[in-house]
Structure formats: C-alpha cells, structure tokens
Motif scaffolding. Structure first.
Motif, PDB file in Angstrom:
ATOM      1  N   GLN A   1       0.824  -1.192   0.000  1.00 43.86           N
ATOM      2  CA  GLN A   1       0.000   0.000   0.000  1.00 43.86           C
ATOM      3  C   GLN A   1       0.867   1.253   0.000  1.00 43.86           C
ATOM      4  O   GLN A   1       2.028   1.220   0.405  1.00 43.86           O
ATOM      5  CB  GLN A   1      -0.907   0.023   1.241  1.00 43.86           C
ATOM      6  CG  GLN A   1      -2.038  -0.982   1.189  1.00 43.86           C
ATOM      7  CD  GLN A   1      -3.255  -0.429   0.474  1.00 43.86           C
ATOM      8  OE1 GLN A   1      -3.117   0.186  -0.595  1.00 43.86           O
ATOM      9  NE2 GLN A   1      -4.418  -0.646   1.030  1.00 43.86           N
ATOM     10  N   VAL A   2       0.277   2.354  -0.476  1.00 44.72           N
ATOM     11  CA  VAL A   2       0.902   3.663  -0.431  1.00 44.72           C
ATOM     12  C   VAL A   2       0.008   4.576   0.392  1.00 44.72           C
ATOM     13  O   VAL A   2      -1.205   4.646   0.164  1.00 44.72           O
ATOM     14  CB  VAL A   2       1.122   4.243  -1.835  1.00 44.72           C
ATOM     15  CG1 VAL A   2       1.498   5.716  -1.754  1.00 44.72           C
ATOM     16  CG2 VAL A   2       2.208   3.460  -2.553  1.00 44.72           C
TER      17      VAL A   2
ATOM     18  N   ILE B   1       4.783   4.314  -7.426  1.00 41.51           N
ATOM     19  CA  ILE B   1       4.210   5.613  -7.755  1.00 41.51           C
ATOM     20  C   ILE B   1       4.744   6.111  -9.088  1.00 41.51           C
ATOM     21  O   ILE B   1       5.946   6.123  -9.325  1.00 41.51           O
ATOM     22  CB  ILE B   1       4.513   6.650  -6.659  1.00 41.51           C
ATOM     23  CG1 ILE B   1       3.833   6.258  -5.351  1.00 41.51           C
ATOM     24  CG2 ILE B   1       4.060   8.040  -7.096  1.00 41.51           C
ATOM     25  CD1 ILE B   1       4.165   7.171  -4.193  1.00 41.51           C
ATOM     26  N   SER B   2       3.837   6.523  -9.955  1.00 36.96           N
ATOM     27  CA  SER B   2       4.230   7.166 -11.199  1.00 36.96           C
ATOM     28  C   SER B   2       3.910   8.658 -11.096  1.00 36.96           C
ATOM     29  O   SER B   2       4.606   9.388 -10.379  1.00 36.96           O
ATOM     30  CB  SER B   2       3.537   6.510 -12.398  1.00 36.96           C
ATOM     31  OG  SER B   2       2.121   6.535 -12.280  1.00 36.96           O
TER      32      SER B   2
ATOM     33  N   ASN C   1      -2.668  12.876  -4.636  1.00 34.95           N
ATOM     34  CA  ASN C   1      -2.991  11.547  -5.105  1.00 34.95           C
ATOM     35  C   ASN C   1      -1.870  11.058  -5.997  1.00 34.95           C
ATOM     36  O   ASN C   1      -1.050  11.848  -6.474  1.00 34.95           O
ATOM     37  CB  ASN C   1      -4.328  11.548  -5.856  1.00 34.95           C
ATOM     38  CG  ASN C   1      -4.929  10.165  -5.976  1.00 34.95           C
ATOM     39  OD1 ASN C   1      -4.899   9.560  -7.039  1.00 34.95           O
ATOM     40  ND2 ASN C   1      -5.466   9.661  -4.880  1.00 34.95           N
ATOM     41  N   ALA C   2      -1.832   9.769  -6.221  1.00 36.24           N
ATOM     42  CA  ALA C   2      -0.767   9.171  -7.009  1.00 36.24           C
ATOM     43  C   ALA C   2      -1.312   8.069  -7.891  1.00 36.24           C
ATOM     44  O   ALA C   2      -2.255   7.369  -7.525  1.00 36.24           O
ATOM     45  CB  ALA C   2       0.335   8.623  -6.102  1.00 36.24           C
ATOM     46  N   GLU C   3      -0.709   7.930  -9.057  1.00 34.22           N
ATOM     47  CA  GLU C   3      -1.026   6.830  -9.955  1.00 34.22           C
ATOM     48  C   GLU C   3      -0.036   5.703  -9.748  1.00 34.22           C
ATOM     49  O   GLU C   3       1.141   5.933  -9.469  1.00 34.22           O
ATOM     50  CB  GLU C   3      -0.979   7.280 -11.412  1.00 34.22           C
ATOM     51  CG  GLU C   3      -2.056   8.243 -11.819  1.00 34.22           C
ATOM     52  CD  GLU C   3      -2.027   8.554 -13.304  1.00 34.22           C
ATOM     53  OE1 GLU C   3      -3.006   9.127 -13.809  1.00 34.22           O
ATOM     54  OE2 GLU C   3      -1.024   8.216 -13.962  1.00 34.22           O
ATOM     55  N   SER C   4      -0.516   4.486  -9.889  1.00 34.25           N
ATOM     56  CA  SER C   4       0.333   3.319  -9.743  1.00 34.25           C
ATOM     57  C   SER C   4       0.964   2.945 -11.079  1.00 34.25           C
ATOM     58  O   SER C   4       0.326   3.024 -12.128  1.00 34.25           O
ATOM     59  CB  SER C   4      -0.474   2.135  -9.202  1.00 34.25           C
ATOM     60  OG  SER C   4       0.341   0.983  -9.074  1.00 34.25           O
ATOM     61  N   ARG C   5       2.206   2.540 -11.017  1.00 36.81           N
ATOM     62  CA  ARG C   5       2.877   2.048 -12.210  1.00 36.81           C
ATOM     63  C   ARG C   5       2.201   0.784 -12.728  1.00 36.81           C
ATOM     64  O   ARG C   5       1.643   0.002 -11.951  1.00 36.81           O
ATOM     65  CB  ARG C   5       4.345   1.742 -11.909  1.00 36.81           C
ATOM     66  CG  ARG C   5       5.186   2.955 -11.567  1.00 36.81           C
ATOM     67  CD  ARG C   5       6.637   2.539 -11.378  1.00 36.81           C
ATOM     68  NE  ARG C   5       7.486   3.649 -10.984  1.00 36.81           N
ATOM     69  CZ  ARG C   5       8.067   4.486 -11.837  1.00 36.81           C
ATOM     70  NH1 ARG C   5       7.880   4.352 -13.148  1.00 36.81           N
ATOM     71  NH2 ARG C   5       8.842   5.466 -11.384  1.00 36.81           N
ATOM     72  N   ARG C   6       2.269   0.595 -14.038  1.00 44.52           N
ATOM     73  CA  ARG C   6       1.697  -0.596 -14.656  1.00 44.52           C
ATOM     74  C   ARG C   6       2.732  -1.719 -14.650  1.00 44.52           C
ATOM     75  O   ARG C   6       3.161  -2.197 -15.703  1.00 44.52           O
ATOM     76  CB  ARG C   6       1.213  -0.280 -16.063  1.00 44.52           C
ATOM     77  CG  ARG C   6       0.076   0.736 -16.089  1.00 44.52           C
ATOM     78  CD  ARG C   6      -0.310   1.105 -17.500  1.00 44.52           C
ATOM     79  NE  ARG C   6      -1.376   2.090 -17.525  1.00 44.52           N
ATOM     80  CZ  ARG C   6      -1.838   2.647 -18.625  1.00 44.52           C
ATOM     81  NH1 ARG C   6      -1.336   2.311 -19.811  1.00 44.52           N
ATOM     82  NH2 ARG C   6      -2.812   3.544 -18.552  1.00 44.52           N
TER      83      ARG C   6
ATOM     84  N   PRO D   1      -0.021  -2.503  -7.370  1.00 41.06           N
ATOM     85  CA  PRO D   1      -1.475  -2.640  -7.355  1.00 41.06           C
ATOM     86  C   PRO D   1      -2.123  -1.863  -8.489  1.00 41.06           C
ATOM     87  O   PRO D   1      -1.487  -0.995  -9.102  1.00 41.06           O
ATOM     88  CB  PRO D   1      -1.864  -2.058  -5.989  1.00 41.06           C
ATOM     89  CG  PRO D   1      -0.790  -1.053  -5.709  1.00 41.06           C
ATOM     90  CD  PRO D   1       0.475  -1.656  -6.270  1.00 41.06           C
ATOM     91  N   HIS D   2      -3.383  -2.165  -8.754  1.00 44.21           N
ATOM     92  CA  HIS D   2      -4.096  -1.455  -9.805  1.00 44.21           C
ATOM     93  C   HIS D   2      -4.407  -0.020  -9.397  1.00 44.21           C
ATOM     94  O   HIS D   2      -4.548   0.857 -10.263  1.00 44.21           O
ATOM     95  CB  HIS D   2      -5.375  -2.206 -10.188  1.00 44.21           C
ATOM     96  CG  HIS D   2      -6.351  -2.365  -9.066  1.00 44.21           C
ATOM     97  ND1 HIS D   2      -6.156  -3.270  -8.047  1.00 44.21           N
ATOM     98  CD2 HIS D   2      -7.526  -1.740  -8.807  1.00 44.21           C
ATOM     99  CE1 HIS D   2      -7.167  -3.190  -7.203  1.00 44.21           C
ATOM    100  NE2 HIS D   2      -8.010  -2.283  -7.644  1.00 44.21           N
ATOM    101  N   ASP D   3      -4.525   0.236  -8.102  1.00 43.07           N
ATOM    102  CA  ASP D   3      -4.675   1.581  -7.579  1.00 43.07           C
ATOM    103  C   ASP D   3      -4.255   1.587  -6.113  1.00 43.07           C
ATOM    104  O   ASP D   3      -3.984   0.540  -5.526  1.00 43.07           O
ATOM    105  CB  ASP D   3      -6.104   2.120  -7.752  1.00 43.07           C
ATOM    106  CG  ASP D   3      -7.140   1.297  -7.014  1.00 43.07           C
ATOM    107  OD1 ASP D   3      -8.086   0.827  -7.667  1.00 43.07           O
ATOM    108  OD2 ASP D   3      -7.013   1.127  -5.780  1.00 43.07           O
TER     109      ASP D   3
END
Length: 122
Positions: A1-2, A31-32, A96-101, A106-108
């Motif tokens: 988790q983040v 985190i992206s 907020n942060a986007e997750s790396r693919r 995680p997906h989010d």
C-alpha cells in the motif's frame, strides 16, 4: 500500500501564499504521476496540478501562473507552492498518485486521505 499525508494548509488573505506538502510512504516504487486535487463544499473534486516522475507538469487553467507543483522522488514528497491566492482557491486540497503498470504494483492505491484545508479570505 501507499499512504499519502497532506499538510501545509491554513488561513491566508487574498494575495498571500501557502506551500502544501504531501509525504508518501509504503511501496513508493509503485508511484508514477502525482497530483494535487481540491474539493470545495458542494463542488466536484478537480485536478489542480499534476507532475510525472520526470518532472513534466500540468495545471488547471484557473491556477496557471500562480501555483507550482514539484516533487522530490528521493524523499517521496510532493509540494504545491500557491501564490497570489484568491478566495476561489478555498478548498480542501488532496494529493494523489497513480500506480505504475508493473506486475508487482497494485491497480490503484485505494481511498483518499483527509486532505488539508486552505481558506483564503477577501
């Protein structure tokens, strides 16, 4: 988790400045892009500023020229320098942060944090 924790909000008069900070912890390698959002009572949450891992930025038209978003990847921190604040900027600000693919990410990152209140008086 983040986990993301915002700070730096407060009460300021129009024309003043504030600097918001967001500290990320947990699996920060996932985190992206990161961004600042705000949501005033009775209004939808809107994107204020975003920044990629490489430092490319985007801003809402309403804050261009007044706000500056930055990040320190080594320290896992995100900042929003807000200058020439206006009463219309009054809101709760969230990061907020986007997750790396990546397969290991995680997906989010789940739900939003509590945010930090910014109040600008006229």
């Amino acid at each position: 988790q983040v986990q993301l924790v915002e700070s730096g909000g407060g009460l300021v008069q129009a024309g003043g400045s504030l600097r918001l900070s967001c500290v990320a912890s947990g699996d920060t390698n996932c985190i992206s892009s990161m961004g600042w959002y705000r949501q005033a009572p009775g209004k939808e949450r809107e994107l204020v500023a975003a920044i990629t891992t490489g430092g490319s930025t985007n801003y809402a038209d309403s804050v261009k020229g007044r706000f500056t978003v930055s990040r320190d990847n080594a320290k896992n921190t995100l900042h929003l320098q807000m200058n020439n604040l206006k009463p219309e900027d009054t809101s709760v600000y969230y990061c907020n942060a986007e997750s790396r693919r990546w397969p290991t990410c995680p997906h989010d990152f789940g739900s939003w944090g509590q945010g930090t209140q910014v109040t600008v008086s006229s």
